[in-house]
Design a protein around this motif. Structure first.
Motif, PDB file in Angstrom:
ATOM      1  N   ILE A 127       0.845  -1.192   0.000  1.00  0.00           N
ATOM      2  CA  ILE A 127       0.000   0.000   0.000  1.00  0.00           C
ATOM      3  C   ILE A 127       0.884   1.247   0.000  1.00  0.00           C
ATOM      4  O   ILE A 127       1.833   1.347   0.783  1.00  0.00           O
ATOM      5  CB  ILE A 127      -0.941   0.029   1.225  1.00  0.00           C
ATOM      6  CG1 ILE A 127      -1.799  -1.233   1.270  1.00  0.00           C
ATOM      7  CG2 ILE A 127      -1.817   1.276   1.200  1.00  0.00           C
ATOM      8  CD1 ILE A 127      -2.772  -1.368   0.114  1.00  0.00           C
ATOM      9  N   GLU A 128       0.568   2.204  -0.865  1.00  0.00           N
ATOM     10  CA  GLU A 128       1.341   3.438  -0.959  1.00  0.00           C
ATOM     11  C   GLU A 128       0.703   4.597  -0.208  1.00  0.00           C
ATOM     12  O   GLU A 128       1.399   5.502   0.260  1.00  0.00           O
ATOM     13  CB  GLU A 128       1.507   3.845  -2.431  1.00  0.00           C
ATOM     14  CG  GLU A 128       2.365   2.906  -3.253  1.00  0.00           C
ATOM     15  CD  GLU A 128       3.814   2.910  -2.818  1.00  0.00           C
ATOM     16  OE1 GLU A 128       4.352   3.994  -2.538  1.00  0.00           O
ATOM     17  OE2 GLU A 128       4.408   1.810  -2.755  1.00  0.00           O
ATOM     18  N   GLY A 154     -10.801  -1.056   0.122  1.00  0.00           N
ATOM     19  CA  GLY A 154     -10.346  -2.148  -0.722  1.00  0.00           C
ATOM     20  C   GLY A 154     -10.480  -1.864  -2.201  1.00  0.00           C
ATOM     21  O   GLY A 154     -10.220  -0.752  -2.685  1.00  0.00           O
ATOM     22  N   SER A 155     -10.905  -2.874  -2.954  1.00  0.00           N
ATOM     23  CA  SER A 155     -11.014  -2.756  -4.408  1.00  0.00           C
ATOM     24  C   SER A 155     -12.076  -1.754  -4.837  1.00  0.00           C
ATOM     25  O   SER A 155     -12.056  -1.266  -5.978  1.00  0.00           O
ATOM     26  CB  SER A 155     -11.324  -4.123  -5.020  1.00  0.00           C
ATOM     27  OG  SER A 155     -12.551  -4.641  -4.526  1.00  0.00           O
ATOM     28  N   ASP A 156     -13.003  -1.416  -3.933  1.00  0.00           N
ATOM     29  CA  ASP A 156     -14.044  -0.438  -4.273  1.00  0.00           C
ATOM     30  C   ASP A 156     -13.457   0.948  -4.547  1.00  0.00           C
ATOM     31  O   ASP A 156     -14.041   1.733  -5.297  1.00  0.00           O
ATOM     32  CB  ASP A 156     -15.082  -0.333  -3.149  1.00  0.00           C
ATOM     33  CG  ASP A 156     -16.004  -1.537  -3.100  1.00  0.00           C
ATOM     34  OD1 ASP A 156     -16.110  -2.242  -4.123  1.00  0.00           O
ATOM     35  OD2 ASP A 156     -16.622  -1.768  -2.053  1.00  0.00           O
ATOM     36  N   ILE A 157     -12.302   1.254  -3.957  1.00  0.00           N
ATOM     37  CA  ILE A 157     -11.695   2.574  -4.147  1.00  0.00           C
ATOM     38  C   ILE A 157     -11.354   2.786  -5.618  1.00  0.00           C
ATOM     39  O   ILE A 157     -11.727   3.796  -6.220  1.00  0.00           O
ATOM     40  CB  ILE A 157     -10.448   2.736  -3.263  1.00  0.00           C
ATOM     41  CG1 ILE A 157     -10.849   2.737  -1.775  1.00  0.00           C
ATOM     42  CG2 ILE A 157      -9.697   4.022  -3.617  1.00  0.00           C
ATOM     43  CD1 ILE A 157      -9.669   2.781  -0.821  1.00  0.00           C
ATOM     44  N   ARG A 158     -10.660   1.833  -6.202  1.00  0.00           N
ATOM     45  CA  ARG A 158     -10.279   1.970  -7.610  1.00  0.00           C
ATOM     46  C   ARG A 158     -11.517   1.997  -8.512  1.00  0.00           C
ATOM     47  O   ARG A 158     -11.548   2.727  -9.516  1.00  0.00           O
ATOM     48  CB  ARG A 158      -9.341   0.826  -8.004  1.00  0.00           C
ATOM     49  CG  ARG A 158      -8.700   1.005  -9.369  1.00  0.00           C
ATOM     50  CD  ARG A 158      -7.616  -0.045  -9.609  1.00  0.00           C
ATOM     51  NE  ARG A 158      -6.475   0.139  -8.725  1.00  0.00           N
ATOM     52  CZ  ARG A 158      -5.465   0.958  -8.973  1.00  0.00           C
ATOM     53  NH1 ARG A 158      -5.470   1.691 -10.087  1.00  0.00           N
ATOM     54  NH2 ARG A 158      -4.456   1.065  -8.128  1.00  0.00           N
ATOM     55  N   GLN A 182       7.725  10.022  -7.309  1.00  0.00           N
ATOM     56  CA  GLN A 182       7.443   9.348  -8.575  1.00  0.00           C
ATOM     57  C   GLN A 182       6.488  10.140  -9.466  1.00  0.00           C
ATOM     58  O   GLN A 182       6.736  10.294 -10.663  1.00  0.00           O
ATOM     59  CB  GLN A 182       6.837   7.965  -8.288  1.00  0.00           C
ATOM     60  CG  GLN A 182       6.403   7.215  -9.540  1.00  0.00           C
ATOM     61  CD  GLN A 182       5.643   5.946  -9.227  1.00  0.00           C
ATOM     62  OE1 GLN A 182       5.521   5.541  -8.070  1.00  0.00           O
ATOM     63  NE2 GLN A 182       5.111   5.307 -10.253  1.00  0.00           N
ATOM     64  N   ILE A 183       5.390  10.660  -8.888  1.00  0.00           N
ATOM     65  CA  ILE A 183       4.343  11.252  -9.732  1.00  0.00           C
ATOM     66  C   ILE A 183       4.166  12.754  -9.542  1.00  0.00           C
ATOM     67  O   ILE A 183       3.433  13.391 -10.297  1.00  0.00           O
ATOM     68  CB  ILE A 183       2.987  10.559  -9.491  1.00  0.00           C
ATOM     69  CG1 ILE A 183       2.449  10.874  -8.090  1.00  0.00           C
ATOM     70  CG2 ILE A 183       3.087   9.056  -9.712  1.00  0.00           C
ATOM     71  CD1 ILE A 183       1.017  10.414  -7.861  1.00  0.00           C
ATOM     72  N   GLY A 184       4.820  13.337  -8.541  1.00  0.00           N
ATOM     73  CA  GLY A 184       4.622  14.752  -8.257  1.00  0.00           C
ATOM     74  C   GLY A 184       3.319  14.998  -7.527  1.00  0.00           C
ATOM     75  O   GLY A 184       2.578  14.065  -7.196  1.00  0.00           O
ATOM     76  N   GLY A 185       3.030  16.259  -7.275  1.00  0.00           N
ATOM     77  CA  GLY A 185       1.831  16.635  -6.540  1.00  0.00           C
ATOM     78  C   GLY A 185       0.692  17.018  -7.467  1.00  0.00           C
ATOM     79  O   GLY A 185       0.745  16.798  -8.674  1.00  0.00           O
ATOM     80  N   PRO A 186      -0.356  17.621  -6.916  1.00  0.00           N
ATOM     81  CA  PRO A 186      -1.497  18.040  -7.730  1.00  0.00           C
ATOM     82  C   PRO A 186      -1.123  19.198  -8.649  1.00  0.00           C
ATOM     83  O   PRO A 186      -0.167  19.924  -8.401  1.00  0.00           O
ATOM     84  CB  PRO A 186      -2.539  18.465  -6.691  1.00  0.00           C
ATOM     85  CG  PRO A 186      -1.734  18.870  -5.501  1.00  0.00           C
ATOM     86  CD  PRO A 186      -0.549  17.953  -5.496  1.00  0.00           C
ATOM     87  N   ASN A 204      -3.743   5.956 -11.162  1.00  0.00           N
ATOM     88  CA  ASN A 204      -3.321   5.757 -12.547  1.00  0.00           C
ATOM     89  C   ASN A 204      -1.879   5.284 -12.627  1.00  0.00           C
ATOM     90  O   ASN A 204      -1.483   4.635 -13.601  1.00  0.00           O
ATOM     91  CB  ASN A 204      -3.493   7.046 -13.344  1.00  0.00           C
ATOM     92  CG  ASN A 204      -4.943   7.370 -13.620  1.00  0.00           C
ATOM     93  OD1 ASN A 204      -5.811   6.492 -13.566  1.00  0.00           O
ATOM     94  ND2 ASN A 204      -5.239   8.637 -13.888  1.00  0.00           N
ATOM     95  N   ALA A 205      -1.084   5.627 -11.611  1.00  0.00           N
ATOM     96  CA  ALA A 205       0.304   5.177 -11.551  1.00  0.00           C
ATOM     97  C   ALA A 205       0.415   3.791 -10.906  1.00  0.00           C
ATOM     98  O   ALA A 205       1.514   3.355 -10.553  1.00  0.00           O
ATOM     99  CB  ALA A 205       1.151   6.191 -10.782  1.00  0.00           C
TER     100      ALA A 205
END
Length: 238
Positions: A127-128, A154-158, A182-186, A204-205
């Motif tokens: 988990i990130e 859980g999987s409902d989030i995605r 890795q992805i930067g901020g908003p 998405n990442a």
């Protein structure tokens, strides 16, 4: 900075614009955390009220406790108002911890919030990012708390985000700082929903996200909540 993050340290990023009336409760809730290895990064987005003076007085009053706990506090006052996305990115860039937590300046956290979230990430290396459930309350009647019912798990989030929905309260999130590296901020691409964008971008990442069902955050409802043009929910402020 990417290679120099301090293990176990939580960098708590608070952005603020004219929330002077609520700052003491916000700051006190961080000082009271049972998880002691934290730094506080307070980004003031060129407030025109007494916000900066209140933070400076709070720092003066709690200097001994902060020194004893070896907790660094950075107060960074922006020279002009740049908006939520810009302010929070400044905070994320200043963070030096292994973990980064978000805290809205008009809300406050349960004393065990950081402890619970860090423990969860340590026990779940896949988990990130982890959020929590929360209690919402009207500013004028703070004891009238209602448990949120829109948070998913859980999987409902995605699934929810895949359908354009929202089910993570941004003020509750704590994530591995490597995610930001890795992805930067908003960004400002979705005006008023920059926090939504950060969650969606994380998914998405291929980052795994979870929410804790325990209410570890207190979400204030008041007239001057930051508005959103993209997404609006009665419980949630942007």
């Amino acid at each position: 900075m990417k290679g120099n993050r301090e293990a176990g340290l939580v960098s708590v990023v608070v952005t603020n614009y004219n929330r002077a009336d609520y700052l003491l409760e916000c700051l006190d809730s961080i000082l009271a955390q049972t998880y002691r290895k934290w730094e506080l990064i307070f980004i003031d987005d060129a407030s025109t009220d007494d916000s900066v003076a209140i933070v400076n007085e709070w720092l003066r009053r709690h200097q001994a406790s902060l020194t004893e706990g070896q907790n660094q506090v950075i107060l960074h006052v922006l020279p002009r108002n740049i908006g939520f996305a810009g302010a929070i990115n400044v905070g994320f860039y200043l963070a030096r911890g292994e973990y980064i937590a978000v805290q809205d300046s008009d809300d406050y956290s349960h004393v065990r919030r950081l402890e619970r979230q860090v423990a969860f990430l340590q026990e779940n290396p896949q988990i990130e990012l982890v959020g929590t459930n929360y209690y919402a309350f009207p500013s004028e009647t703070p004891t009238k708390r209602e448990l949120s019912t829109w948070i998913k798990y859980g999987s409902d989030i995605r699934k929810v985000y895949g359908n354009g929905g929202h089910c993570v309260c941004h003020g509750t999130i704590l994530f591995r700082a490597r995610l930001f590296d890795q992805i930067g901020g908003p960004t400002r691409r979705i005006e008023g929903a920059e926090d939504y964008e950060f969650i969606a971008k994380s998914l998405n990442a291929r980052a795994n996200i979870e929410n804790l069902p325990e209410a570890l955050y207190y979400y204030r409802q008041h007239e001057n909540q930051r508005s959103t043009k993209y997404y609006r929910r009665k419980e949630e402020k942007k």
